[in-house]
Design an enzyme around this catalytic site. Structure first.
Site, mmCIF file in Angstrom:
data_model
loop_
_atom_site.group_PDB
_atom_site.id
_atom_site.type_symbol
_atom_site.label_atom_id
_atom_site.label_comp_id
_atom_site.label_asym_id
_atom_site.label_seq_id
_atom_site.Cartn_x
_atom_site.Cartn_y
_atom_site.Cartn_z
ATOM 1 C CE LYS A 67 -18.133 8.041 11.339
ATOM 2 N NZ LYS A 67 -17.323 8.358 10.208
ATOM 3 C CG ASN B 29 -21.994 6.801 9.973
ATOM 4 O OD1 ASN B 29 -22.199 7.687 9.333
ATOM 5 N ND2 ASN B 29 -20.909 5.839 10.218
ATOM 6 C CB THR C 1 -12.872 0.543 14.219
ATOM 7 O OG1 THR C 1 -13.570 1.349 13.546
ATOM 8 C CG2 THR C 1 -11.768 1.353 15.021
ATOM 9 N N GLY D 20 -25.048 -0.499 2.676
ATOM 10 C CA GLY D 20 -23.848 -1.354 2.932
ATOM 11 C C GLY D 20 -22.624 -0.631 3.161
ATOM 12 N NE ARG E 287 -20.832 12.920 1.484
ATOM 13 C CZ ARG E 287 -21.238 13.998 0.488
ATOM 14 N NH1 ARG E 287 -22.332 13.798 0.077
ATOM 15 N NH2 ARG E 287 -20.459 14.895 0.179
ATOM 16 C CB CYS F 86 -19.044 3.194 7.224
ATOM 17 S SG CYS F 86 -17.502 3.942 6.832
ATOM 18 C CE LYS G 295 -20.551 6.290 -1.190
ATOM 19 N NZ LYS G 295 -20.645 7.379 -0.228
ATOM 20 C CE LYS H 221 -3.825 -0.721 2.528
ATOM 21 N NZ LYS H 221 -4.714 -0.469 3.526
HETATM 22 C C1 UGA Z 1 -21.102 7.161 5.520
HETATM 23 C C2 UGA Z 1 -21.505 8.226 6.070
HETATM 24 O O1 UGA Z 1 -22.363 8.854 5.036
HETATM 25 C C3 UGA Z 1 -20.286 9.341 6.289
HETATM 26 O O2 UGA Z 1 -20.941 10.443 6.536
HETATM 27 C C4 UGA Z 1 -19.131 8.593 7.319
HETATM 28 O O3 UGA Z 1 -18.122 9.388 7.471
HETATM 29 C C5 UGA Z 1 -18.963 7.137 6.637
HETATM 30 O O4 UGA Z 1 -20.083 6.501 6.404
HETATM 31 C C6 UGA Z 1 -17.687 6.477 7.565
HETATM 32 O O5 UGA Z 1 -18.321 6.255 8.575
HETATM 33 O O6 UGA Z 1 -16.912 6.555 7.491
HETATM 34 P P1 UGA Z 1 -20.642 5.891 3.208
HETATM 35 O O7 UGA Z 1 -20.253 4.515 3.875
HETATM 36 O O8 UGA Z 1 -19.214 6.355 2.218
HETATM 37 O O9 UGA Z 1 -20.495 7.233 4.370
HETATM 38 O O10 UGA Z 1 -21.686 5.788 2.233
HETATM 39 P P2 UGA Z 1 -23.089 6.500 2.040
HETATM 40 O O11 UGA Z 1 -23.066 7.380 1.235
HETATM 41 O O12 UGA Z 1 -23.498 7.101 3.402
HETATM 42 O O13 UGA Z 1 -23.883 5.415 1.620
HETATM 43 C C7 UGA Z 1 -24.198 4.256 2.607
HETATM 44 C C8 UGA Z 1 -25.009 3.155 1.817
HETATM 45 O O14 UGA Z 1 -26.313 3.607 1.955
HETATM 46 C C9 UGA Z 1 -24.815 2.822 0.484
HETATM 47 O O15 UGA Z 1 -24.928 1.569 0.303
HETATM 48 C C10 UGA Z 1 -25.919 3.632 -0.101
HETATM 49 O O16 UGA Z 1 -26.305 2.923 -1.387
HETATM 50 C C11 UGA Z 1 -26.915 3.624 0.686
HETATM 51 N N1 UGA Z 1 -28.004 4.604 0.392
HETATM 52 C C12 UGA Z 1 -27.842 5.937 0.644
HETATM 53 C C13 UGA Z 1 -29.254 4.353 0.157
HETATM 54 O O17 UGA Z 1 -29.720 3.242 0.240
HETATM 55 N N2 UGA Z 1 -30.539 5.435 0.147
HETATM 56 C C14 UGA Z 1 -29.950 6.486 0.423
HETATM 57 O O18 UGA Z 1 -30.821 7.315 0.173
HETATM 58 C C15 UGA Z 1 -28.758 6.868 0.795
#
Ligand code: UGA
Length: 433
Positions: A204, A208, A85, A257, A149, A260, A323, A35
């Site tokens: 945090k 989430n 984590t 999914g 995100r 996080c 996503k 990495k």
């Molecule tokens: C998430 C949080 O949004 C961030 O703020 C946080 O910092 C991050 O986790 C973390 O803890 O590190 P992330 O996992 O990148 O970010 O993804 P999201 O954009 O939150 O999406 C999560 C999931 O929810 C995806 O599978 C997405 O497809 C789904 N989703 C999102 C839905 O099914 N519907 C929605 O309306 C929005």
């Protein structure tokens, strides 16, 4: 300012290069030589828009370097801990072994006045427990959670919605050091919350948990809409106009999914139980269950459209990442559905613009192809499971002569039903008539 970032995964690599871009002198440290080599050559070990450019720019400017040697942290004023984590095997709780190891490794290189800033998502109480080890050498601990995100990681780091500093009472030194680190962020009038360790850690996971709950709420409405003959996307639009509710994170479909949301709500429940407040978070068990039921429903819908039999059916899967704009398939609903269909005897052909290699590592036996046309060739049904732009923009008639049967299942409510039906396709989606 001289800064070290321990752990160069999604969080650390983006954080290190963003801080270098903001004008600091940064070293990213990771135990994984491969990495570190990749990052040092300006390549990101995962797909994140904008990151390779940022790495190249900051490496060339000499403000960023990577190392596997922890002694490289010596002399830095701030040391960010950005290790993973994950969920513990066989339990809902978070696995803190990497956090513990990072603290063990950094302590010998700390000087009095240094600041150790935890960014990893940890169970509430972790910072308090670790503080004594940092304070013993005259350094200061802060918990400074990260809200980036995937897909927008660089933008979220350079221009976040807020900064949160968890500090010991009256630790003005740490606050002023963090203010210097984030000077150009704070210039954008971004809110800054200075609080105690426990609140910072909770902010945090609470954020989430709220986002996960919002998604599962709309997916619960989708379940009801399915039996009532209603349309969940119109329902989301209509309730979303209420500013108190808001339309964001109300997209019904296959659910959440990634690395996080799923593990964070589970870890939060486990920690609340340990603290005797488990009842307060029982609803998150329901949030998790609603979310996982969507995957089962997708399989059922597929069976229905195929006339009752999945075995032997030729199924095209478009999208594997959890996503769009990510190659991350950790707890990906899309990859999970593809694998379940294959286990039920379907001939699944799956594609994704970025996540084929990452999927192959977890599910080596699925049949992966490079393009939509290859996936859809002779298919009995097409499933859109991740809403990549290129899938949202597919013109129905372009696939007419490719597929065996013109049927499409929209797992993300990202296609226009009218357009597909007018083109003569069977269109079905989660939560819509
Ligand atoms: C998430 C949080 O949004 C961030 O703020 C946080 O910092 C991050 O986790 C973390 O803890 O590190 P992330 O996992 O990148 O970010 O993804 P999201 O954009 O939150 O999406 C999560 C999931 O929810 C995806 O599978 C997405 O497809 C789904 N989703 C999102 C839905 O099914 N519907 C929605 O309306 C929005």
């Amino acid at each position: 300012m001289k800064i070290s970032v321990i752990g160069c995964g999604y969080l650390g690599a983006v954080h290190a290069s963003s801080l270098a871009k903001l004008g600091h002198d940064v070293v990213g440290i990771d135990i994984d030589q491969a990495k570190v080599d990749l990052l040092s050559s300006g390549q990101a070990p995962f797909y994140e828009p904008g990151l390779p450019e940022l790495l190249t720019e900051t490496l060339a400017a000499g403000s960023l370097r990577f190392s596997t040697d922890m002694s490289a942290a010596q002399g830095a004023t701030v040391h960010f801990i950005a290790v993973g984590t994950p969920q513990q095997e066989g339990s809902n709780a978070a696995d803190l072994r990497y956090v513990e190891a990072a603290f063990d490794a950094i302590v010998p290189y700390l000087a009095p006045g240094d600041v150790v800033a935890g960014k990893s998502t940890v169970p509430v109480g972790t910072a308090q427990r670790l503080a004594a080890r940092i304070e013993a050498v005259g350094a200061h601990l802060t918990w400074n959670p990260e809200f980036l995100r995937e897909g927008f990681a660089v933008q979220d780091t350079i221009s976040p919605d807020r900064l949160v500093y968890g500090v010991t009472p009256n630790d003005d030194h740490t606050v002023s050091v963090l203010d210097e680190v984030y000077a150009s962020v704070l210039e954008q009038d971004i809110p800054r919350v200075v609080t105690d360790f426990a609140t910072a850690e909770l902010v945090k996971v609470a954020a989430n948990a709220f986002l996960a709950t919002k998604i599962s709420f709309i997916n619960a409405m989708a379940e009801v809409a399915e039996v009532a003959g209603a349309d969940v996307t119109q329902l989301a639009d209509a309730i979303g106009y209420d500013k108190r509710i808001g339309r964001r994170f109300l997209n019904a479909g296959l659910g959440f999914g990634g690395g996080c949301l799923p593990k964070d709500i589970r870890g939060f429940m486990a920690r609340a139980s340990e603290l005797g407040a488990g009842d307060a978070l029982n609803f998150l068990g329901e949030v998790d269950a609603i979310n996982l039921r969507r995957r089962e429903r997708m399989v059922d819908l597929c069976r229905e459209v195929l006339g009752g039999t999945i075995k032997g059916a030729r199924i095209a899967v478009l999208g594997l990442a959890f996503k769009p704009d990510s190659d991350d398939v950790r707890d990906s609903p899309a990859l999970d559905v593809a694998a379940r269909l294959a286990e039920l005897g379907a001939q699944v052909r799956a594609t994704d613009p970025q996540a084929i290699e990452t999927s192959r590592r977890i599910r080596p036996n699925l049949d992966y192809v490079a393009t939509v046309d290859e996936a859809a060739h002779d298919a009995d049904v097409i499933l859109v499971l991740t809403e990549w732009r290129e899938y949202r923009e597919i013109v129905p008639n372009s696939l007419d002569s490719v597929v065996a049967v013109r049927a499409i299942l929209d797992g993300r409510n990202c296609l226009d039903p009218v357009q597909w039906r007018e083109a003569g396709w069977t269109y079905r989606a989660l939560g819509r008539p």
